[in-house]
Design a protein around this motif. Structure first.
Motif, PDB file in Angstrom:
ATOM      1  N   SER A  12       9.273  17.303  17.489  1.00 61.13           N
ATOM      2  CA  SER A  12       9.119  18.276  16.413  1.00 61.13           C
ATOM      3  C   SER A  12       9.588  19.669  16.846  1.00 61.13           C
ATOM      4  O   SER A  12      10.129  20.439  16.052  1.00 61.13           O
ATOM      5  N   LYS A  13       9.411  19.981  18.100  1.00 64.73           N
ATOM      6  CA  LYS A  13       9.880  21.274  18.606  1.00 64.73           C
ATOM      7  C   LYS A  13      11.403  21.372  18.538  1.00 64.73           C
ATOM      8  O   LYS A  13      11.952  22.454  18.385  1.00 64.73           O
ATOM      9  N   THR A  15      13.360  19.621  16.385  1.00 63.66           N
ATOM     10  CA  THR A  15      13.925  19.328  15.063  1.00 63.66           C
ATOM     11  C   THR A  15      13.096  20.018  13.986  1.00 63.66           C
ATOM     12  O   THR A  15      12.176  20.764  14.288  1.00 63.66           O
ATOM     13  N   GLU A  16      13.454  19.703  12.729  1.00 67.66           N
ATOM     14  CA  GLU A  16      12.678  20.329  11.644  1.00 67.66           C
ATOM     15  C   GLU A  16      11.607  19.395  11.093  1.00 67.66           C
ATOM     16  O   GLU A  16      10.914  19.742  10.149  1.00 67.66           O
ATOM     17  N   GLU A  18       8.155  17.274  10.726  1.00 71.14           N
ATOM     18  CA  GLU A  18       6.753  17.523  11.070  1.00 71.14           C
ATOM     19  C   GLU A  18       6.232  16.446  12.012  1.00 71.14           C
ATOM     20  O   GLU A  18       6.655  15.295  11.941  1.00 71.14           O
ATOM     21  N   THR A  47      19.514  15.831   7.168  1.00 73.48           N
ATOM     22  CA  THR A  47      19.286  17.267   7.332  1.00 73.48           C
ATOM     23  C   THR A  47      20.148  17.862   8.448  1.00 73.48           C
ATOM     24  O   THR A  47      20.589  18.994   8.368  1.00 73.48           O
TER      25      THR A  47
END
Ligand code: ARG
Length: 564
Positions: A12-13, A15-16, A18, A47
């Motif tokens: 998550s850090k 990429t976008e 959650e 994305t």
């Protein structure tokens, strides 16, 4: 320590996505050399506007090793993670031991009501093997959903309504003998019911008489109702004996008759929606747009049928329970019926028809000819149960070591063998009953898994008040041990998958693999004779394996004896 969460935080850090979403996407690769966890990068392709394999490669490059995750490797569109084995083993065993019977439980179902309808035998008729399959399958599905935090309700839609009760009343008045009936209610009622049919062929006036009595029953006539109730009570008493054998209970026994006064409304609703069409005097709902034959609602004499009662029941259940899901565990032979009445609900504007699902079960095939001893093709569940217990007792008593309470244990093993064979494969497969396989203490059987538990427990007993705290998990460094711990961890996924697919076999497969792995380990690694800190680690592992087997079998409805 939740490895999935740690991995999700890392991804998550970068990429976008959650964390929670990532967690839900993470898979366990089928082979160990592909890593211990894998994140499929396909969701990111849109994305990030890149091919999944490129994303995986980039993420792998950015990966930073830490105390619990050793490395990440890209393989096609997947990012494979390799855990620090000692940390993984320690965290998993500790989690199992802490949570014990709650291991694998979640809160995903909080606030959601799931109705599970199962068993649903017909009164004054035999509880046959098909009903037993539904009973066992439904019971497991309910337990699995409950483990995931759903608010479950167990329903038994008893078949206690229909013109056959007019016939049974006439038969009883002519030939019924209370003394005989009380001794063996279902067989005796069945006998006089069959006699009615034979006699009615010669004397059609009996049919008129039966119609008269059914009408009286519908109108609440005192004598007819009392007789019907007597048949019902006697039948339920028999059914409950069987449920007791399997430790099964229900929250409601509202059967078909319960809906008899709720069917006018069904007809009204269908009429209001212009859905009822005349067809040879009967009233039907046309389902051609769904490529299905029409669903009959009222017979030409105005009588309601099975489907009408199911419609009333569904509407009643939605009102009473406001269910999130209503699951019907019934044989596949009734698949068409369910498709039909679900679509009638659909046409009547009940959007929640989508939350109703028929979970079909398959047929039982007997390898052992002897089992199918009864004339005709109906196999009584009770016969199967009795035979399972007596055969198990024979096996137990033939062993050298004598048990204190052989009958009680034979019951647990016999019932376990039946449940296991029913839930061993996916619901589409026919169920192959063979006593030899089912009662074998080796190979894939209920007794085999139970025996693994007993073996583990006996080692733990022998260890006595050993200091379990001394465990040094870095000593559990064989492939066998690591794989076993992976199976413990995979149990959590198995419970979720079993619920998603309505397939208890996912759990039976997990505990069977675990049992196999433990037996292999047991035969190749010393436990009680190992050095102190290794012994402690192996004993804790043993404890964890026993715990997960017990929980897993429990979710299937199988009891675990402490001795066998
Ligand atoms: N009593 C039926 C039978 O024995 C099964 C009932 C299934 N449930 C239902 N809602 N139709 O075949």
């Amino acid at each position: 320590m939740d490895f999935r969460k740690e991995i999700a935080a890392k991804i998550s850090k970068l990429t976008e996505l959650e964390e929670e979403k990532i967690s839900s996407l993470i898979e366990i690769p089928p082979q160990g050399n592909m890593g211990d966890y894998a994140f499929p990068c396909f969701t990111l392709a849109k994305t990030m506007r890149k091919a999944p394999n490129m994303i995986a490669a980039e993420l792998a490059k950015q990966f930073e090793q830490d105390a619990i995750l050793e490395k990440a490797e890209a393989a096609g569109g997947y990012l494979n993670f390799f855990v620090n084995k000692t940390e993984f083993i320690k965290a998993t065993i500790q989690e199992v031991l802490e949570k014990d019977t709650d291991f694998g439980s979640t809160k995903e179902g909080e606030g959601k009501k799931v109705l599970v309808e199962f068993s649903s035998p017909n009164i004054a008729k035999p509880f046959h093997i098909g009903h037993l399959v539904n009973t066992v399958t439904g019971n497991a599905i309910e337990k699995i959903f409950k483990h995931l935090g759903y608010d479950t309700v167990k329903l038994n839609h008893i078949g206690d309504y229909g013109t056959q009760f007019g016939k049974l009343i006439v038969a009883y008045k002519l030939w019924g003998n209370d003394e005989v009936i009380e001794k063996d209610p279902i067989n005796e009622l069945l006998k006089i019911y069959v006699k009615f049919h034979d006699e009615a062929e010669k004397n059609p006036a009996l049919e008129d008489e039966a119609r008269k009595y059914f009408k009286m029953l519908e109108q609440g006539d005192e004598e007819a109702t009392a007789l019907w109730k007597k048949f019902k009570d006697l039948s339920l008493m028999e059914f409950k004996k069987l449920y007791d054998d399997f430790n099964i209970t229900f929250d409601s026994y509202a059967g078909e008759s319960f809906y008899s006064d709720k069917m006018d409304e069904v007809v009204e609703i269908l009429e209001k929606n212009n859905l009822l069409v005349e067809s040879n005097g009967a009233k039907i709902v046309d389902l051609e747009q769904f490529n299905l034959p029409p669903c009959m609602i009222l017979k030409s004499d105005g009588a309601t049928i099975y489907a009408t009662r199911d419609l009333a029941a569904a509407i009643y259940r939605k009102r009473t329970y406001d269910f999130y899901k209503c699951i019907y565990v019934v044989g596949n032979t009734q698949a068409l019926h369910f498709k039909q009445f679900f679509n009638v609900l659909n046409l009547a504007g009940f959007g929640w028809y989508k939350d109703c699902m028929h979970i079909g079960t398959s047929l039982v095939k007997f390898a052992d000819r002897k089992l199918a001893s009864r004339k005709g093709d109906v196999i009584f569940a009770k016969e199967v149960v009795d035979e399972a217990v007596s055969k198990t007792l024979e096996i137990i008593e033939s062993k050298e070591r004598k048990l204190e309470n052989p009958t009680e244990i034979a019951k647990k093993i016999g019932m376990g063998a039946i449940i296991y064979i029913i839930l061993k494969n996916n619901r589409d497969r026919d169920i192959a009953f063979s006593w030899e396989d089912m009662l074998s203490f080796e190979g894939e059987s209920g007794p085999y898994v139970q025996y693994t538990y007993v073996r583990g427990k006996s080692i733990l007993r022998k260890a006595g008040d050993f200091n379990f705290e001394a465990a040094d998990y870095s000593h559990l460094n064989s492939e066998d041990e690591f794989n076993m711990v992976k199976l413990l961890d995979a149990f959590k996924d198995a419970v979720k998958e079993a619920a998603e697919r309505y397939e208890p076999f996912v759990i039976s497969r997990n505990v069977t693999e675990l049992a196999k792995a433990y037996n292999k380990f047991y035969n190749t690694h010393p436990i009680l004779n190992a050095e102190e800190n290794i012994k402690a680690a192996r004993l804790n592992l043993t404890k964890a394996v026993c715990s997960v087997i017990k929980t897993g079998l429990g979710l299937l409805g199988i009891d675990t004896p402490e001795n066998m």
